[in-house]
Design a protein around this motif. Structure first.
Motif, PDB file in Angstrom:
ATOM      1  N   TYR A  52       0.861  -1.180   0.000  1.00  0.00           N
ATOM      2  CA  TYR A  52       0.000   0.000   0.000  1.00  0.00           C
ATOM      3  C   TYR A  52       0.903   1.238   0.000  1.00  0.00           C
ATOM      4  CZ  TYR A  52      -3.828  -3.135   1.323  1.00  0.00           C
ATOM      5  OH  TYR A  52      -4.764  -4.136   1.345  1.00  0.00           O
ATOM      6  N   SER A  61      -2.649   5.653   1.395  1.00  0.00           N
ATOM      7  CA  SER A  61      -3.859   5.147   2.041  1.00  0.00           C
ATOM      8  C   SER A  61      -5.104   5.946   1.653  1.00  0.00           C
ATOM      9  CB  SER A  61      -3.688   5.180   3.564  1.00  0.00           C
ATOM     10  OG  SER A  61      -3.473   6.509   4.008  1.00  0.00           O
ATOM     11  N   LEU A  87      -7.170   3.747  -2.861  1.00  0.00           N
ATOM     12  CA  LEU A  87      -6.079   3.064  -2.156  1.00  0.00           C
ATOM     13  C   LEU A  87      -5.050   2.668  -3.200  1.00  0.00           C
ATOM     14  CD1 LEU A  87      -4.815   1.646   0.323  1.00  0.00           C
ATOM     15  CD2 LEU A  87      -6.170  -0.370  -0.267  1.00  0.00           C
TER      16      LEU A  87
END
Length: 198
Positions: free
Chosen positions: A154, A157, A175
């Motif tokens: 990731y 965020s 995301l």
């Protein structure tokens, strides 16, 4: 109880358990999901801010699944529900949420304050994105199970509030997942492609 009635009851219980097991977590905050229970006998149609919302369940045990925009304000919100010619309004609460912030210093001022030609493309693409998001496809049994479209880290965020050279920008509405170029990407769930582009 007659066998056919028992089968019907078991089928309804299975349907209720299936949806109960896959319902998103109730997190009624900006950028979250509100789940509003509905008790009408027929399958209702729901609208939030003039947009259709997903309603799943069975007779007398419906659940409206409302995706809340990051711009939603804390307080009382309204869900309009229609069955035939009758409509009713359900109130639900949205609580405040503080997302993380990211402060970035950029030397290329064009990436902070786009040129007029950049804004033309940005505004044109915003309209395409909004039109795609406004598309509604009726599904008899919508799936609530989503899979991660690609394996990776990731990198940004959801809900992250960016500040470019101390200038605030809209919260990050996605995301970001970092993966090598050429990595296959799969759909998070069943659906229909309504637009493509760069």
């Amino acid at each position: 109880m007659r066998p056919h009635k028992l089968c019907l009851v078991l089928l309804l219980l299975v349907m209720r358990c299936t949806y109960a097991d896959t319902l998103p977590l109730f997190h009624s905050v900006p950028g979250g999901v509100a789940v509003v229970p509905l008790t009408m006998p027929e399958h209702p149609i729901g609208y939030y801010n003039n947009h259709r919302v997903m309603i799943v369940g069975s007779t007398g045990n419906w659940q409206a699944i409302i995706g809340l925009p990051l711009a939603a304000q804390p307080g009382t919100h309204k869900l309009t529900v229609k069955v035939g010619n009758n409509s009713s309004v359900y109130n639900f609460e949205v609580a405040a949420k503080q997302y993380q912030e990211s402060h970035i210093t950029i030397t290329d001022e064009r990436k902070v304050t786009p040129l007029p030609t950049d804004m033309e493309r940005i505004n044109r693409e915003i309209k395409l994105i909004q039109a795609a998001k406004a598309t509604w496809s009726e599904m008899a049994a919508p799936s609530l199970l989503l899979t991660q479209p690609v394996a990776g880290l990731y990198s940004s965020s959801y809900g992250l509030r960016r500040f470019l050279n101390n200038q605030p920008r809209d919260p990050h509405s996605g995301l970001d997942i970092a993966a090598p170029a050429g990595t296959p990407v799969q759909a998070a769930g069943p659906g229909k492609v309504v637009t493509t582009g760069e």
